[in-house]
Motif scaffolding. Structure first.
Motif, PDB file in Angstrom:
ATOM      1  N   ILE A  55       0.889  -1.169   0.000  1.00  0.00           N
ATOM      2  CA  ILE A  55       0.000   0.000   0.000  1.00  0.00           C
ATOM      3  C   ILE A  55       0.925   1.217   0.000  1.00  0.00           C
ATOM      4  O   ILE A  55       1.623   1.463   0.990  1.00  0.00           O
ATOM      5  CB  ILE A  55      -0.875   0.050   1.267  1.00  0.00           C
ATOM      6  CG1 ILE A  55      -1.566  -1.287   1.546  1.00  0.00           C
ATOM      7  CG2 ILE A  55      -1.854   1.218   1.202  1.00  0.00           C
ATOM      8  CD1 ILE A  55      -2.644  -1.658   0.602  1.00  0.00           C
ATOM      9  N   PHE A  56       0.941   1.938  -1.099  1.00  0.00           N
ATOM     10  CA  PHE A  56       1.917   3.025  -1.287  1.00  0.00           C
ATOM     11  C   PHE A  56       1.134   4.332  -1.451  1.00  0.00           C
ATOM     12  O   PHE A  56       0.451   4.528  -2.446  1.00  0.00           O
ATOM     13  CB  PHE A  56       2.753   2.727  -2.534  1.00  0.00           C
ATOM     14  CG  PHE A  56       4.074   3.446  -2.611  1.00  0.00           C
ATOM     15  CD1 PHE A  56       4.212   4.765  -2.203  1.00  0.00           C
ATOM     16  CD2 PHE A  56       5.187   2.791  -3.107  1.00  0.00           C
ATOM     17  CE1 PHE A  56       5.435   5.409  -2.281  1.00  0.00           C
ATOM     18  CE2 PHE A  56       6.423   3.424  -3.187  1.00  0.00           C
ATOM     19  CZ  PHE A  56       6.544   4.738  -2.773  1.00  0.00           C
ATOM     20  N   LEU A  57       1.214   5.199  -0.445  1.00  0.00           N
ATOM     21  CA  LEU A  57       0.470   6.471  -0.479  1.00  0.00           C
ATOM     22  C   LEU A  57       1.423   7.653  -0.626  1.00  0.00           C
ATOM     23  O   LEU A  57       2.572   7.595  -0.170  1.00  0.00           O
ATOM     24  CB  LEU A  57      -0.323   6.646   0.823  1.00  0.00           C
ATOM     25  CG  LEU A  57      -1.320   5.553   1.201  1.00  0.00           C
ATOM     26  CD1 LEU A  57      -1.999   5.912   2.527  1.00  0.00           C
ATOM     27  CD2 LEU A  57      -2.360   5.343   0.100  1.00  0.00           C
ATOM     28  N   VAL A  58       0.928   8.704  -1.251  1.00  0.00           N
ATOM     29  CA  VAL A  58       1.682   9.966  -1.284  1.00  0.00           C
ATOM     30  C   VAL A  58       0.768  11.105  -0.831  1.00  0.00           C
ATOM     31  O   VAL A  58      -0.438  11.082  -1.080  1.00  0.00           O
ATOM     32  CB  VAL A  58       2.256  10.291  -2.692  1.00  0.00           C
ATOM     33  CG1 VAL A  58       3.443   9.403  -3.012  1.00  0.00           C
ATOM     34  CG2 VAL A  58       1.198  10.187  -3.782  1.00  0.00           C
ATOM     35  N   ALA A  59       1.375  12.077  -0.157  1.00  0.00           N
ATOM     36  CA  ALA A  59       0.665  13.318   0.190  1.00  0.00           C
ATOM     37  C   ALA A  59       1.104  14.368  -0.821  1.00  0.00           C
ATOM     38  O   ALA A  59       2.273  14.389  -1.227  1.00  0.00           O
ATOM     39  CB  ALA A  59       1.051  13.749   1.600  1.00  0.00           C
ATOM     40  N   TYR A  60       0.179  15.203  -1.251  1.00  0.00           N
ATOM     41  CA  TYR A  60       0.515  16.201  -2.270  1.00  0.00           C
ATOM     42  C   TYR A  60      -0.228  17.505  -1.998  1.00  0.00           C
ATOM     43  O   TYR A  60      -1.235  17.539  -1.275  1.00  0.00           O
ATOM     44  CB  TYR A  60       0.193  15.676  -3.680  1.00  0.00           C
ATOM     45  CG  TYR A  60      -1.266  15.355  -3.908  1.00  0.00           C
ATOM     46  CD1 TYR A  60      -1.824  14.168  -3.431  1.00  0.00           C
ATOM     47  CD2 TYR A  60      -2.102  16.245  -4.581  1.00  0.00           C
ATOM     48  CE1 TYR A  60      -3.167  13.876  -3.632  1.00  0.00           C
ATOM     49  CE2 TYR A  60      -3.447  15.960  -4.788  1.00  0.00           C
ATOM     50  CZ  TYR A  60      -3.969  14.777  -4.310  1.00  0.00           C
ATOM     51  OH  TYR A  60      -5.298  14.491  -4.492  1.00  0.00           O
ATOM     52  N   ASP A  61       0.281  18.594  -2.591  1.00  0.00           N
ATOM     53  CA  ASP A  61      -0.337  19.900  -2.365  1.00  0.00           C
ATOM     54  C   ASP A  61      -1.178  20.336  -3.574  1.00  0.00           C
ATOM     55  O   ASP A  61      -1.350  19.571  -4.526  1.00  0.00           O
ATOM     56  CB  ASP A  61       0.735  20.948  -2.004  1.00  0.00           C
ATOM     57  CG  ASP A  61       1.710  21.203  -3.150  1.00  0.00           C
ATOM     58  OD1 ASP A  61       1.432  20.777  -4.294  1.00  0.00           O
ATOM     59  OD2 ASP A  61       2.754  21.836  -2.894  1.00  0.00           O
ATOM     60  N   SER A  62      -1.667  21.580  -3.531  1.00  0.00           N
ATOM     61  CA  SER A  62      -2.583  22.040  -4.579  1.00  0.00           C
ATOM     62  C   SER A  62      -1.886  22.179  -5.938  1.00  0.00           C
ATOM     63  O   SER A  62      -2.542  22.218  -6.975  1.00  0.00           O
ATOM     64  CB  SER A  62      -3.209  23.374  -4.173  1.00  0.00           C
ATOM     65  OG  SER A  62      -2.176  24.284  -3.868  1.00  0.00           O
ATOM     66  N   GLN A  63      -0.535  22.242  -5.918  1.00  0.00           N
ATOM     67  CA  GLN A  63       0.211  22.272  -7.192  1.00  0.00           C
ATOM     68  C   GLN A  63       0.522  20.855  -7.686  1.00  0.00           C
ATOM     69  O   GLN A  63       1.297  20.696  -8.631  1.00  0.00           O
ATOM     70  CB  GLN A  63       1.562  22.984  -7.013  1.00  0.00           C
ATOM     71  CG  GLN A  63       1.536  24.255  -6.210  1.00  0.00           C
ATOM     72  CD  GLN A  63       0.805  25.345  -6.962  1.00  0.00           C
ATOM     73  OE1 GLN A  63       1.082  25.600  -8.126  1.00  0.00           O
ATOM     74  NE2 GLN A  63      -0.150  25.969  -6.301  1.00  0.00           N
TER      75      GLN A  63
END
Ligand SMILES: CC(C)(COP(=O)(O)OP(=O)(O)OC[C@H]1O[C@@H](n2cnc3c(N)ncnc32)[C@H](O)[C@@H]1OP(=O)(O)O)[C@@H](O)C(=O)NCCC(=O)NCCS
Length: 160
Positions: A55-63
């Motif tokens: 299970i591989f998650l990433v957090a990202y911003d509005s860009q």
């Protein structure tokens, strides 16, 4: 900040983020030689297996820029990684990723979870209810070793 599943298209950005996180946030606890040996192997293709099997998650911003990554190896009941970009550290993103991985672990009927924490992240995992078990070593391909701390959490006790 949002969290989503990582895909193959993220590999280069994941590699960059992972290396930056280690180089800056782990630098006080490992030698320059260890940091070099550790980051040298983190090419984009290194993530292929985890993208397929974990299970591989990433957090990202509005860009759409990546802020952090988190990996759960549900088969081994183990948090494999939580790494935050140094510019985004201390803003709760690591906590959000870890909480999300723990939620998935609970939904997979895992009652107990392990992490081999870097020396620098011990306080972070303790703040999340993990208890220190023993000192371990992560072996790198060049023969060098990274000291880590095996920590456990009982997921039933904290079902938040
Ligand atoms: C450890 C790491 C994942 C924490 O992520 P983060 O987004 O910076 O942490 P958060 O902002 O969610 O912090 C959550 C809590 O943990 C505490 N904390 C975070 N990092 C800590 C550290 N290194 N030591 C002690 N406490 C720490 C914070 O004070 C915060 O507590 P609070 O809610 O009471 O203020 C991040 O610093 C990182 O990527 N480190 C380098 C990579 C690494 O070693 N990862 C672990 C691999 S097993």
């Amino acid at each position: 900040m949002k969290i989503r599943k990582a895909s193959s298209a993220d590999k280069e950005n994941i590699s960059r983020l992972h290396i930056a996180s280690i180089r800056e946030l782990c630098a006080k606890h490992y030698t320059r030689e260890q940091l070099n040996a550790w980051t040298r192997i983190l090419t984009p293709s290194v993530y292929d297996q985890a993208l397929k099997e974990k299970i591989f998650l990433v957090a990202y911003d509005s860009q759409q820029d990546l802020l952090g990554l988190g990996i759960l190896d549900a088969g081994n009941a183990e948090i494999s990684a939580v790494y935050i970009h140094p510019d985004a550290a201390g803003k709760g993103i690591g906590s959000n990723l870890l909480n999300e991985l723990e939620k998935i672990a609970r939904n997979s009927n895992l009652f107990k979870i392990t992490v081999h924490s870097t020396l620098n992240a011990k306080g972070f995992y303790m703040a999340h209810g993990y208890a220190e078990q023993e000192l371990t070593f992560h072996n790198l391909p060049d023969g060098s070793k990274l000291e880590c701390i095996r920590m456990n959490k009982d997921l039933l006790k904290d079902a938040g």
